[in-house]
Design a protein around this motif. Structure first.
Motif, short mmCIF file in Angstrom:
data_model
loop_
_atom_site.label_atom_id
_atom_site.label_comp_id
_atom_site.label_asym_id
_atom_site.label_seq_id
_atom_site.Cartn_x
_atom_site.Cartn_y
_atom_site.Cartn_z
N GLU A 60 16.31 7.80 49.29
CA GLU A 60 17.47 6.95 48.97
C GLU A 60 17.06 5.82 48.04
O GLU A 60 17.75 5.52 47.07
CB GLU A 60 18.09 6.40 50.25
N GLU A 61 15.93 5.21 48.34
CA GLU A 61 15.45 4.12 47.49
C GLU A 61 15.07 4.62 46.10
O GLU A 61 15.37 3.99 45.09
CB GLU A 61 14.26 3.43 48.14
N MET A 62 14.40 5.76 46.04
CA MET A 62 14.00 6.32 44.74
C MET A 62 15.22 6.76 43.94
O MET A 62 15.27 6.55 42.72
CB MET A 62 13.05 7.50 44.94
N ALA A 63 16.20 7.36 44.60
CA ALA A 63 17.41 7.79 43.89
C ALA A 63 18.16 6.59 43.32
O ALA A 63 18.66 6.65 42.18
CB ALA A 63 18.31 8.60 44.83
N TYR A 130 8.97 -10.91 45.63
CA TYR A 130 8.30 -10.76 46.93
C TYR A 130 9.17 -10.08 47.97
O TYR A 130 8.75 -9.90 49.10
CB TYR A 130 7.81 -12.12 47.43
N ASN A 131 10.39 -9.70 47.59
CA ASN A 131 11.25 -8.92 48.48
C ASN A 131 10.90 -7.45 48.28
O ASN A 131 10.85 -6.96 47.16
CB ASN A 131 12.73 -9.15 48.16
N ARG A 132 10.68 -6.76 49.35
CA ARG A 132 10.23 -5.37 49.27
C ARG A 132 11.26 -4.43 49.87
O ARG A 132 11.99 -4.80 50.79
CB ARG A 132 8.91 -5.21 50.03
N THR A 133 11.29 -3.21 49.35
CA THR A 133 12.17 -2.20 49.92
C THR A 133 11.61 -1.77 51.27
O THR A 133 10.41 -1.90 51.54
CB THR A 133 12.28 -0.97 48.99
N VAL A 134 12.46 -1.23 52.13
CA VAL A 134 12.07 -0.91 53.49
C VAL A 134 11.12 0.29 53.54
O VAL A 134 10.06 0.22 54.16
CB VAL A 134 13.33 -0.63 54.35
N SER A 135 11.47 1.38 52.91
CA SER A 135 10.69 2.60 53.05
C SER A 135 9.44 2.63 52.17
O SER A 135 8.36 2.98 52.63
CB SER A 135 11.55 3.81 52.72
N LEU A 136 9.60 2.30 50.91
CA LEU A 136 8.48 2.39 49.97
C LEU A 136 7.66 1.12 49.88
O LEU A 136 6.52 1.15 49.45
CB LEU A 136 8.99 2.78 48.58
N GLY A 137 8.27 0.01 50.23
CA GLY A 137 7.56 -1.26 50.16
C GLY A 137 7.30 -1.75 48.75
O GLY A 137 6.38 -2.53 48.52
N ILE A 138 8.12 -1.32 47.80
CA ILE A 138 7.95 -1.80 46.43
C ILE A 138 8.89 -2.98 46.18
O ILE A 138 9.91 -3.14 46.84
CB ILE A 138 8.20 -0.68 45.39
N SER A 139 8.53 -3.77 45.22
CA SER A 139 9.30 -4.98 44.92
C SER A 139 10.68 -4.63 44.37
O SER A 139 10.83 -3.69 43.58
CB SER A 139 8.53 -5.82 43.89
#
Length: 182
Positions: A60-63, A130-139
């Motif tokens: 979902e994050e990548m899409a 410094y806010n990161r996505t939940v699943s991937l942990g990318i900014s």
């Protein structure tokens, strides 16, 4: 715009023609690949969940990220081709000089808007570093970089339009009408 056009005779216009042709082709290819990636991610997520019973939360994050970048690069291609929504109620009725002034004024206003939007995307990218996505942990900054690419590119293109004025590339059909024996 470019598929049936003949390169202009002026050297600077020929360079611009080829550069813009290359830009639109590149943006179109990248946009299609990104949207294919979105489709692949969604199909993979559904297949894994429904067939194997495994979740792929990162898809979902990548899409979302791929879709944002597809819109960013696709907006450049659409801007070059003049395919963004425009309201043209009276331009065709204006004399040539007034139409040229109107075109440049619209390009300057668009340039200002796009520059402001690009700056806003840059500020959002900085503030969400410094806010990161939940699943991937990318900014989250990487999401805003896709928006920044689109608006920064359209800023440059509209600045060029404001400086150069309206350019109409001549199609092969137009050339054949002028010189039917050629």
């Amino acid at each position: 715009m470019f598929h049936d056009s003949v390169a202009p005779t002026s050297a600077i216009d020929r360079v611009a023609f080829r550069l813009l042709k290359w830009l639109t082709l590149t943006c179109d290819v990248i946009g299609v690949l990104l949207l294919a990636g979105v489709l692949l991610m969604l199909v993979a997520a559904v297949a894994m969940r429904d067939v194997l019973g495994l979740g792929l939360p990162w898809t979902e994050e990548m899409a979302s990220m791929l879709a944002i970048y597809a819109v960013g690069v696709g907006s450049l291609s659409a801007w070059v081709r003049g395919e963004h929504l425009a309201v043209d109620l009276f331009s065709h009725r204006l004399p040539k000089l007034a139409r040229a002034v109107q075109f440049r004024l619209c390009a300057i206003i668009s340039c200002g808007f796009f520059a402001l939007a690009a700056w806003g995307a840059w500020l959002m990218a900085e503030s969400s570093a410094y806010n990161r996505t939940v699943s991937l942990g990318i900014s989250f900054s990487y999401l805003y970089y896709g928006i920044l690419i689109g608006f920064a590119g359209m800023t440059v293109l509209s600045l060029w339009q404001a400086l150069r004025g309206e350019v109409t590339w001549r199609s092969v059909a137009d050339m054949n009408e002028e010189h039917p024996d050629a």
